[in-house]
Write a protein that holds these residues in place. Structure first.
Motif, PDB file in Angstrom:
ATOM      1  N   ARG A  34      28.142 -14.200  -7.493  1.00 43.66           N
ATOM      2  CA  ARG A  34      27.372 -13.851  -6.295  1.00 43.66           C
ATOM      3  C   ARG A  34      25.990 -14.489  -6.321  1.00 43.66           C
ATOM      4  O   ARG A  34      25.510 -15.003  -5.302  1.00 43.66           O
ATOM      5  CB  ARG A  34      27.256 -12.328  -6.188  1.00 43.66           C
ATOM      6  CG  ARG A  34      28.531 -11.646  -5.761  1.00 43.66           C
ATOM      7  CD  ARG A  34      28.455 -10.148  -5.942  1.00 43.66           C
ATOM      8  NE  ARG A  34      29.666  -9.488  -5.456  1.00 43.66           N
ATOM      9  CZ  ARG A  34      30.097  -8.307  -5.864  1.00 43.66           C
ATOM     10  NH1 ARG A  34      29.398  -7.639  -6.792  1.00 43.66           N
ATOM     11  NH2 ARG A  34      31.199  -7.784  -5.384  1.00 43.66           N
ATOM     12  N   SER A  35      25.346 -14.461  -7.462  1.00 40.67           N
ATOM     13  CA  SER A  35      24.021 -15.070  -7.580  1.00 40.67           C
ATOM     14  C   SER A  35      24.095 -16.568  -7.308  1.00 40.67           C
ATOM     15  O   SER A  35      23.224 -17.133  -6.633  1.00 40.67           O
ATOM     16  CB  SER A  35      23.442 -14.814  -8.970  1.00 40.67           C
ATOM     17  OG  SER A  35      23.179 -13.437  -9.166  1.00 40.67           O
ATOM     18  N   ARG A  36      25.131 -17.210  -7.813  1.00 43.28           N
ATOM     19  CA  ARG A  36      25.297 -18.645  -7.577  1.00 43.28           C
ATOM     20  C   ARG A  36      25.537 -18.926  -6.091  1.00 43.28           C
ATOM     21  O   ARG A  36      24.971 -19.879  -5.534  1.00 43.28           O
ATOM     22  CB  ARG A  36      26.468 -19.174  -8.403  1.00 43.28           C
ATOM     23  CG  ARG A  36      26.174 -19.292  -9.888  1.00 43.28           C
ATOM     24  CD  ARG A  36      27.443 -19.605 -10.683  1.00 43.28           C
ATOM     25  NE  ARG A  36      28.175 -20.746 -10.162  1.00 43.28           N
ATOM     26  CZ  ARG A  36      29.392 -21.093 -10.561  1.00 43.28           C
ATOM     27  NH1 ARG A  36      30.024 -20.366 -11.473  1.00 43.28           N
ATOM     28  NH2 ARG A  36      29.988 -22.160 -10.056  1.00 43.28           N
ATOM     29  N   ALA A  37      26.370 -18.104  -5.450  1.00 46.56           N
ATOM     30  CA  ALA A  37      26.660 -18.304  -4.033  1.00 46.56           C
ATOM     31  C   ALA A  37      25.406 -18.107  -3.181  1.00 46.56           C
ATOM     32  O   ALA A  37      25.140 -18.880  -2.253  1.00 46.56           O
ATOM     33  CB  ALA A  37      27.762 -17.350  -3.593  1.00 46.56           C
ATOM     34  N   LEU A  38      24.631 -17.082  -3.488  1.00 48.77           N
ATOM     35  CA  LEU A  38      23.413 -16.821  -2.717  1.00 48.77           C
ATOM     36  C   LEU A  38      22.377 -17.925  -2.935  1.00 48.77           C
ATOM     37  O   LEU A  38      21.679 -18.331  -1.997  1.00 48.77           O
ATOM     38  CB  LEU A  38      22.838 -15.461  -3.089  1.00 48.77           C
ATOM     39  CG  LEU A  38      23.623 -14.259  -2.548  1.00 48.77           C
ATOM     40  CD1 LEU A  38      23.198 -12.972  -3.255  1.00 48.77           C
ATOM     41  CD2 LEU A  38      23.430 -14.125  -1.031  1.00 48.77           C
ATOM     42  N   HIS A 102      39.977   2.840  -0.883  1.00 47.78           N
ATOM     43  CA  HIS A 102      41.108   1.938  -1.083  1.00 47.78           C
ATOM     44  C   HIS A 102      40.934   0.518  -0.555  1.00 47.78           C
ATOM     45  O   HIS A 102      41.590  -0.404  -1.069  1.00 47.78           O
ATOM     46  CB  HIS A 102      42.364   2.537  -0.439  1.00 47.78           C
ATOM     47  CG  HIS A 102      42.856   3.784  -1.098  1.00 47.78           C
ATOM     48  ND1 HIS A 102      43.622   3.767  -2.238  1.00 47.78           N
ATOM     49  CD2 HIS A 102      42.685   5.093  -0.778  1.00 47.78           C
ATOM     50  CE1 HIS A 102      43.916   5.016  -2.594  1.00 47.78           C
ATOM     51  NE2 HIS A 102      43.350   5.836  -1.726  1.00 47.78           N
ATOM     52  N   VAL A 103      40.123   0.327   0.477  1.00 46.74           N
ATOM     53  CA  VAL A 103      40.040  -0.992   1.119  1.00 46.74           C
ATOM     54  C   VAL A 103      39.020  -1.883   0.417  1.00 46.74           C
ATOM     55  O   VAL A 103      37.890  -1.474   0.146  1.00 46.74           O
ATOM     56  CB  VAL A 103      39.703  -0.856   2.612  1.00 46.74           C
ATOM     57  CG1 VAL A 103      39.373  -2.218   3.225  1.00 46.74           C
ATOM     58  CG2 VAL A 103      40.873  -0.218   3.364  1.00 46.74           C
ATOM     59  N   VAL A 104      39.453  -3.102   0.132  1.00 49.00           N
ATOM     60  CA  VAL A 104      38.603  -4.136  -0.466  1.00 49.00           C
ATOM     61  C   VAL A 104      38.660  -5.357   0.441  1.00 49.00           C
ATOM     62  O   VAL A 104      39.740  -5.798   0.842  1.00 49.00           O
ATOM     63  CB  VAL A 104      39.079  -4.497  -1.887  1.00 49.00           C
ATOM     64  CG1 VAL A 104      38.316  -5.699  -2.429  1.00 49.00           C
ATOM     65  CG2 VAL A 104      38.933  -3.297  -2.814  1.00 49.00           C
ATOM     66  N   ILE A 105      37.498  -5.903   0.765  1.00 42.71           N
ATOM     67  CA  ILE A 105      37.400  -7.050   1.666  1.00 42.71           C
ATOM     68  C   ILE A 105      36.919  -8.257   0.872  1.00 42.71           C
ATOM     69  O   ILE A 105      36.008  -8.152   0.055  1.00 42.71           O
ATOM     70  CB  ILE A 105      36.430  -6.755   2.823  1.00 42.71           C
ATOM     71  CG1 ILE A 105      36.875  -5.498   3.589  1.00 42.71           C
ATOM     72  CG2 ILE A 105      36.348  -7.953   3.775  1.00 42.71           C
ATOM     73  CD1 ILE A 105      35.825  -4.940   4.530  1.00 42.71           C
ATOM     74  N   GLN A 106      37.522  -9.403   1.122  1.00 41.55           N
ATOM     75  CA  GLN A 106      37.137 -10.620   0.422  1.00 41.55           C
ATOM     76  C   GLN A 106      36.121 -11.395   1.247  1.00 41.55           C
ATOM     77  O   GLN A 106      36.422 -11.916   2.316  1.00 41.55           O
ATOM     78  CB  GLN A 106      38.354 -11.496   0.157  1.00 41.55           C
ATOM     79  CG  GLN A 106      38.024 -12.752  -0.641  1.00 41.55           C
ATOM     80  CD  GLN A 106      39.231 -13.627  -0.834  1.00 41.55           C
ATOM     81  OE1 GLN A 106      40.363 -13.236  -0.562  1.00 41.55           O
ATOM     82  NE2 GLN A 106      39.015 -14.844  -1.296  1.00 41.55           N
ATOM     83  N   SER A 107      34.907 -11.492   0.737  1.00 45.43           N
ATOM     84  CA  SER A 107      33.834 -12.247   1.377  1.00 45.43           C
ATOM     85  C   SER A 107      33.702 -13.613   0.720  1.00 45.43           C
ATOM     86  O   SER A 107      33.725 -13.724  -0.504  1.00 45.43           O
ATOM     87  CB  SER A 107      32.516 -11.473   1.243  1.00 45.43           C
ATOM     88  OG  SER A 107      31.406 -12.311   1.492  1.00 45.43           O
ATOM     89  N   ALA A 108      33.538 -14.656   1.536  1.00 52.41           N
ATOM     90  CA  ALA A 108      33.336 -15.989   0.979  1.00 52.41           C
ATOM     91  C   ALA A 108      31.968 -16.104   0.314  1.00 52.41           C
ATOM     92  O   ALA A 108      31.772 -16.952  -0.559  1.00 52.41           O
ATOM     93  CB  ALA A 108      33.469 -17.040   2.075  1.00 52.41           C
ATOM     94  N   GLY A 132      26.028 -27.757  -4.102  1.00 49.47           N
ATOM     95  CA  GLY A 132      26.105 -27.559  -5.546  1.00 49.47           C
ATOM     96  C   GLY A 132      27.192 -26.628  -6.019  1.00 49.47           C
ATOM     97  O   GLY A 132      27.322 -26.392  -7.229  1.00 49.47           O
ATOM     98  N   GLU A 133      28.005 -26.101  -5.103  1.00 51.61           N
ATOM     99  CA  GLU A 133      29.066 -25.171  -5.480  1.00 51.61           C
ATOM    100  C   GLU A 133      30.366 -25.512  -4.768  1.00 51.61           C
ATOM    101  O   GLU A 133      30.352 -26.109  -3.690  1.00 51.61           O
ATOM    102  CB  GLU A 133      28.684 -23.723  -5.151  1.00 51.61           C
ATOM    103  CG  GLU A 133      27.471 -23.196  -5.891  1.00 51.61           C
ATOM    104  CD  GLU A 133      27.726 -22.941  -7.364  1.00 51.61           C
ATOM    105  OE1 GLU A 133      28.880 -23.078  -7.815  1.00 51.61           O
ATOM    106  OE2 GLU A 133      26.762 -22.606  -8.069  1.00 51.61           O
ATOM    107  N   ARG A 134      31.462 -25.136  -5.373  1.00 49.20           N
ATOM    108  CA  ARG A 134      32.778 -25.236  -4.748  1.00 49.20           C
ATOM    109  C   ARG A 134      33.338 -23.828  -4.612  1.00 49.20           C
ATOM    110  O   ARG A 134      33.340 -23.053  -5.574  1.00 49.20           O
ATOM    111  CB  ARG A 134      33.735 -26.096  -5.582  1.00 49.20           C
ATOM    112  CG  ARG A 134      33.368 -27.560  -5.620  1.00 49.20           C
ATOM    113  CD  ARG A 134      34.310 -28.364  -6.513  1.00 49.20           C
ATOM    114  NE  ARG A 134      35.703 -28.245  -6.083  1.00 49.20           N
ATOM    115  CZ  ARG A 134      36.636 -27.578  -6.749  1.00 49.20           C
ATOM    116  NH1 ARG A 134      36.321 -26.922  -7.877  1.00 49.20           N
ATOM    117  NH2 ARG A 134      37.874 -27.533  -6.293  1.00 49.20           N
ATOM    118  N   ALA A 140      37.585 -18.338  -8.237  1.00 53.70           N
ATOM    119  CA  ALA A 140      38.912 -18.528  -8.831  1.00 53.70           C
ATOM    120  C   ALA A 140      39.338 -17.370  -9.716  1.00 53.70           C
ATOM    121  O   ALA A 140      40.525 -17.007  -9.765  1.00 53.70           O
ATOM    122  CB  ALA A 140      38.938 -19.833  -9.634  1.00 53.70           C
ATOM    123  N   ASP A 141      38.403 -16.763 -10.424  1.00 56.72           N
ATOM    124  CA  ASP A 141      38.742 -15.691 -11.361  1.00 56.72           C
ATOM    125  C   ASP A 141      38.383 -14.302 -10.833  1.00 56.72           C
ATOM    126  O   ASP A 141      38.528 -13.310 -11.552  1.00 56.72           O
ATOM    127  CB  ASP A 141      38.019 -15.914 -12.693  1.00 56.72           C
ATOM    128  CG  ASP A 141      38.473 -17.199 -13.383  1.00 56.72           C
ATOM    129  OD1 ASP A 141      39.664 -17.536 -13.269  1.00 56.72           O
ATOM    130  OD2 ASP A 141      37.624 -17.853 -14.022  1.00 56.72           O
TER     131      ASP A 141
END
Length: 244
Positions: A34-38, A102-108, A132-134, A140-141
């Motif tokens: 998350r820190s890398r994405a931000l 129960h609900v989990v949302i995937q944020s890019a 600088g990121e892919r 991935a993990d």
């Protein structure tokens, strides 16, 4: 049981919560990603964003303010066909609590977040090029942070971005057995609402299919996972179709 949802391109504006703190989000094992994405989003903002249309200008402003803007629960932030059909704001307290458990949302941008996690508006999708990121390297993990039976209602693109070991995908078809594309979102949202209102609990795909049979929901075991039969919203007021 975890119910995995995709994010949406559209998001509600505003919020009443304090600004984003990644320490307050679920799945703390994603903190570094998350820190890398931000940080990459900061670089994107600094480089300048397209503001040529009102929609793009709003998206650019949201990204620029992502660290300071007010927040709201993720389940309320995301809008669009799936989230409109779920309509979490109108759920009774017990059903709303089920969603938050129960609900989990995937944020890019933030990886997996729980329905009740407080997040700001932003404009980052799986197609966004963060300097600088892919995206696939970032997340991935991430799926290894999730434990237990996962009912996967994500799009194929998001499922590939952050694979979740053992997650059970749901195929959405019409009563005639034809695959649905856009309209499957309404069926998925209606399914989550039905699960929440019933307080459903299951530890496997077989157990959930057995429960759905007794509850009258058109969710059945299939070779590749589970199959949900839905009515086309253009021809029926009910998104989740009744059994024949």
């Amino acid at each position: 049981m975890i119910v995995l949802l995709p994010p949406s391109e559209t998001k509600a504006a505003g919020g009443t919560g304090a600004s984003l703190t990644t320490a307050g989000l679920g799945f703390p094992g994603l903190a570094v990603a998350r820190s890398r994405a931000l940080a990459a989003l900061d670089r994107l903002v600094a480089a300048g964003q397209d503001t040529s249309t009102p929609a793009k200008a709003r998206a650019a402003a949201d990204n620029a303010a992502v660290r300071t803007a007010p927040t709201m629960p993720a389940i309320d932030r995301y809008t669009g066909v799936l989230y409109d059909a779920l309509d979490a704001a109108s759920l009774a307290p017990d059903a709303r609590a089920w969603v938050e458990r129960h609900v989990v949302i995937q944020s890019a941008l933030l990886g997996f977040v729980r329905a009740g996690d407080a997040i700001p508006a932003y404009k980052v999708s799986e197609h966004t090029r963060l300097p600088g990121e892919r995206m696939r390297a970032l997340w991935a993990d991430a799926g290894h942070e999730l434990d237990g039976f996962a009912l996967d209602l994500r799009s194929k693109a998001y499922a590939q971005l952050a694979p979740v070991p053992g997650a059970v995908a749901v195929e959405v078809v019409s009563p005639e057995g034809k695959a649905l594309n856009h309209w499957n979102k309404a069926g998925k949202g209606a399914l989550v609402r039905a699960l929440a209102e019933a307080g459903a609990e299951a530890g496997s795909a077989d157990a959930l299919a057995a429960w759905a049979s007794t509850a009258g929901l058109p969710l059945e075991r299939a070779d590749a996972g589970l199959r949900l039969t839905v009515q086309d919203p253009r021809t029926s007021s009910a998104s989740v179709g009744a059994r024949a």
